[in-house]
Write a protein that holds these residues in place. Sequence first.
Motif, PDB file in Angstrom:
ATOM      1  N   ASN A   1      31.308  50.154  32.001  1.00  0.00           N
ATOM      2  CA  ASN A   1      29.877  49.949  32.226  1.00  0.00           C
ATOM      3  C   ASN A   1      29.005  50.781  31.280  1.00  0.00           C
ATOM      4  O   ASN A   1      27.804  50.896  31.493  1.00  0.00           O
ATOM      5  CB  ASN A   1      29.512  50.290  33.676  1.00  0.00           C
ATOM      6  CG  ASN A   1      28.149  49.726  34.073  1.00  0.00           C
ATOM      7  OD1 ASN A   1      27.757  48.646  33.616  1.00  0.00           O
ATOM      8  ND2 ASN A   1      27.428  50.461  34.895  1.00  0.00           N
TER       9      ASN A   1
ATOM     10  N   MET B   1      26.900  46.169  33.834  1.00  0.00           N
ATOM     11  CA  MET B   1      25.488  46.005  34.185  1.00  0.00           C
ATOM     12  C   MET B   1      24.916  44.696  33.643  1.00  0.00           C
ATOM     13  O   MET B   1      24.009  44.103  34.249  1.00  0.00           O
ATOM     14  CB  MET B   1      24.668  47.197  33.677  1.00  0.00           C
ATOM     15  CG  MET B   1      24.531  47.319  32.192  1.00  0.00           C
ATOM     16  SD  MET B   1      23.628  48.819  31.689  1.00  0.00           S
ATOM     17  CE  MET B   1      24.973  50.025  31.649  1.00  0.00           C
ATOM     18  N   ALA B   2      25.448  44.217  32.523  1.00  0.00           N
ATOM     19  CA  ALA B   2      25.017  42.925  31.976  1.00  0.00           C
ATOM     20  C   ALA B   2      25.527  41.784  32.847  1.00  0.00           C
ATOM     21  O   ALA B   2      24.799  40.817  33.130  1.00  0.00           O
ATOM     22  CB  ALA B   2      25.535  42.766  30.549  1.00  0.00           C
TER      23      ALA B   2
ATOM     24  N   ASN C   1      26.134  42.001  35.980  1.00  0.00           N
ATOM     25  CA  ASN C   1      25.305  42.066  37.193  1.00  0.00           C
ATOM     26  C   ASN C   1      23.958  41.382  36.971  1.00  0.00           C
ATOM     27  O   ASN C   1      23.415  40.741  37.891  1.00  0.00           O
ATOM     28  CB  ASN C   1      25.075  43.520  37.601  1.00  0.00           C
ATOM     29  CG  ASN C   1      26.361  44.228  38.009  1.00  0.00           C
ATOM     30  OD1 ASN C   1      27.373  43.585  38.290  1.00  0.00           O
ATOM     31  ND2 ASN C   1      26.331  45.541  38.038  1.00  0.00           N
ATOM     32  N   HIS C   2      23.417  41.508  35.755  1.00  0.00           N
ATOM     33  CA  HIS C   2      22.167  40.840  35.394  1.00  0.00           C
ATOM     34  C   HIS C   2      22.350  39.321  35.487  1.00  0.00           C
ATOM     35  O   HIS C   2      21.501  38.605  36.036  1.00  0.00           O
ATOM     36  CB  HIS C   2      21.758  41.258  33.985  1.00  0.00           C
ATOM     37  CG  HIS C   2      20.382  40.824  33.594  1.00  0.00           C
ATOM     38  ND1 HIS C   2      19.728  41.325  32.483  1.00  0.00           N
ATOM     39  CD2 HIS C   2      19.508  39.930  34.134  1.00  0.00           C
ATOM     40  CE1 HIS C   2      18.547  40.767  32.374  1.00  0.00           C
ATOM     41  NE2 HIS C   2      18.392  39.905  33.358  1.00  0.00           N
TER      42      HIS C   2
ATOM     43  N   LYS D   1      15.979  36.079  27.890  1.00  0.00           N
ATOM     44  CA  LYS D   1      15.458  37.433  27.679  1.00  0.00           C
ATOM     45  C   LYS D   1      16.618  38.374  27.380  1.00  0.00           C
ATOM     46  O   LYS D   1      17.771  38.054  27.691  1.00  0.00           O
ATOM     47  CB  LYS D   1      14.680  37.908  28.896  1.00  0.00           C
ATOM     48  CG  LYS D   1      15.488  38.018  30.176  1.00  0.00           C
ATOM     49  CD  LYS D   1      14.653  38.546  31.344  1.00  0.00           C
ATOM     50  CE  LYS D   1      13.519  37.625  31.699  1.00  0.00           C
ATOM     51  NZ  LYS D   1      12.776  38.081  32.904  1.00  0.00           N
TER      52      LYS D   1
ATOM     53  N   TYR E   1      22.895  38.566  23.388  1.00  0.00           N
ATOM     54  CA  TYR E   1      22.351  39.158  24.607  1.00  0.00           C
ATOM     55  C   TYR E   1      21.418  40.331  24.332  1.00  0.00           C
ATOM     56  O   TYR E   1      20.817  40.878  25.253  1.00  0.00           O
ATOM     57  CB  TYR E   1      23.483  39.561  25.550  1.00  0.00           C
ATOM     58  CG  TYR E   1      24.322  38.372  25.970  1.00  0.00           C
ATOM     59  CD1 TYR E   1      23.732  37.153  26.279  1.00  0.00           C
ATOM     60  CD2 TYR E   1      25.705  38.462  26.047  1.00  0.00           C
ATOM     61  CE1 TYR E   1      24.489  36.053  26.646  1.00  0.00           C
ATOM     62  CE2 TYR E   1      26.479  37.372  26.418  1.00  0.00           C
ATOM     63  CZ  TYR E   1      25.867  36.172  26.717  1.00  0.00           C
ATOM     64  OH  TYR E   1      26.616  35.082  27.088  1.00  0.00           O
TER      65      TYR E   1
ATOM     66  N   ARG F   1      22.391  38.303  39.219  1.00  0.00           N
ATOM     67  CA  ARG F   1      21.046  38.320  39.828  1.00  0.00           C
ATOM     68  C   ARG F   1      20.246  37.102  39.384  1.00  0.00           C
ATOM     69  O   ARG F   1      19.567  36.454  40.190  1.00  0.00           O
ATOM     70  CB  ARG F   1      20.296  39.603  39.444  1.00  0.00           C
ATOM     71  CG  ARG F   1      20.837  40.865  40.074  1.00  0.00           C
ATOM     72  CD  ARG F   1      19.831  42.012  39.953  1.00  0.00           C
ATOM     73  NE  ARG F   1      19.354  42.217  38.576  1.00  0.00           N
ATOM     74  CZ  ARG F   1      19.978  42.982  37.687  1.00  0.00           C
ATOM     75  NH1 ARG F   1      21.113  43.600  38.008  1.00  0.00           N
ATOM     76  NH2 ARG F   1      19.483  43.130  36.474  1.00  0.00           N
ATOM     77  N   TRP F   2      20.313  36.810  38.082  1.00  0.00           N
ATOM     78  CA  TRP F   2      19.578  35.661  37.547  1.00  0.00           C
ATOM     79  C   TRP F   2      20.044  34.357  38.181  1.00  0.00           C
ATOM     80  O   TRP F   2      19.232  33.490  38.532  1.00  0.00           O
ATOM     81  CB  TRP F   2      19.761  35.608  36.032  1.00  0.00           C
ATOM     82  CG  TRP F   2      19.314  34.321  35.424  1.00  0.00           C
ATOM     83  CD1 TRP F   2      18.037  33.957  35.086  1.00  0.00           C
ATOM     84  CD2 TRP F   2      20.144  33.194  35.096  1.00  0.00           C
ATOM     85  NE1 TRP F   2      18.022  32.669  34.557  1.00  0.00           N
ATOM     86  CE2 TRP F   2      19.308  32.191  34.561  1.00  0.00           C
ATOM     87  CE3 TRP F   2      21.516  32.946  35.205  1.00  0.00           C
ATOM     88  CZ2 TRP F   2      19.794  30.960  34.139  1.00  0.00           C
ATOM     89  CZ3 TRP F   2      22.007  31.723  34.789  1.00  0.00           C
ATOM     90  CH2 TRP F   2      21.142  30.740  34.256  1.00  0.00           C
TER      91      TRP F   2
ATOM     92  N   ILE G   1      19.604  32.938  29.669  1.00  0.00           N
ATOM     93  CA  ILE G   1      18.589  33.509  30.562  1.00  0.00           C
ATOM     94  C   ILE G   1      17.209  33.475  29.911  1.00  0.00           C
ATOM     95  O   ILE G   1      16.198  33.263  30.567  1.00  0.00           O
ATOM     96  CB  ILE G   1      18.976  34.944  30.977  1.00  0.00           C
ATOM     97  CG1 ILE G   1      20.179  34.884  31.928  1.00  0.00           C
ATOM     98  CG2 ILE G   1      17.804  35.672  31.627  1.00  0.00           C
ATOM     99  CD1 ILE G   1      20.625  36.224  32.456  1.00  0.00           C
TER     100      ILE G   1
ATOM    101  N   ILE H   1      19.404  41.152  27.737  1.00  0.00           N
ATOM    102  CA  ILE H   1      20.215  41.419  28.917  1.00  0.00           C
ATOM    103  C   ILE H   1      20.445  42.921  29.104  1.00  0.00           C
ATOM    104  O   ILE H   1      20.606  43.663  28.137  1.00  0.00           O
ATOM    105  CB  ILE H   1      21.568  40.688  28.795  1.00  0.00           C
ATOM    106  CG1 ILE H   1      21.336  39.190  28.549  1.00  0.00           C
ATOM    107  CG2 ILE H   1      22.426  40.905  30.028  1.00  0.00           C
ATOM    108  CD1 ILE H   1      20.500  38.495  29.600  1.00  0.00           C
ATOM    109  N   ASP H   2      20.470  43.344  30.352  1.00  0.00           N
ATOM    110  CA  ASP H   2      20.680  44.758  30.677  1.00  0.00           C
ATOM    111  C   ASP H   2      21.931  45.305  29.986  1.00  0.00           C
ATOM    112  O   ASP H   2      22.989  44.660  29.997  1.00  0.00           O
ATOM    113  CB  ASP H   2      20.856  44.935  32.193  1.00  0.00           C
ATOM    114  CG  ASP H   2      19.586  44.671  32.981  1.00  0.00           C
ATOM    115  OD1 ASP H   2      18.526  44.451  32.349  1.00  0.00           O
ATOM    116  OD2 ASP H   2      19.661  44.668  34.220  1.00  0.00           O
TER     117      ASP H   2
END
Length: 221
Positions: free
Chosen positions: A217, A93-94, A96-97, A49, A40, A100-101, A47, A51-52
């Motif tokens: 987080n 936060m990952a 959550n990424h 890319k 990641y 969203r994706w 994804i 990852i956050d």
Amino acid sequence: MKNILFFFLLITLTLSSQELPKGFVYLYDIDNSIQTELRYLSSNNFIGKPIDGYNKDCLIVSKSTALSLKKIQEKLHKEGLSLKIFDAYRPQMAVNHFVRWARVINDTVMKHKFYPNVAKSKLFKLGYISSKSGHSRGSTVDLTIINTKTGKELDMGSIYDFFGHQSHPFYKKLTENQQKNRMLLRKIMLDHNFRPYDSEWWHFTLRNEPFPKTYFNFPVD
């Protein structure tokens, strides 16, 4: 001059890693022989890319998890093998990424590789994407085994993070060698107090994990 160099070296070392929450460690501080490929942090993931929350090439886990992994590594080394870890602690936060994706249905850049037979619209329903992950508790790892002489991963019958039946630990359409490799990984993890996951041959969580209800987080940094 020596004092100045020492000062800058001290600053560099200080900035090279964050102060982790109590109970967490960098895996390389416990065992630096365990191989890693932090997926990641790169674009080689479902994804496509970075990852956050993944800012540095380092693996973070709870200390109790790291000590158990060290014991497994010592045993594998005697057989000319090594653990290779793709992911360990994962910040919220990952996760959550990922969520969203998953909601952007037309973003399917990596579908051909990671989920060719699954509609992206069904990733939530089928449990491939969730709003919470055991990884965020710090005691879950995604991993495989490699041959230390060749550096190659043992053939497990599917790639890491493949969304499909092929990733289920007891998938029927495997070769004898692929089944043997999966059971080797599963047995050694079970023997060292890790709990497997029904849908992913690579996914294990330490039993009696130290933070069973806390989702952290802080970044991988």
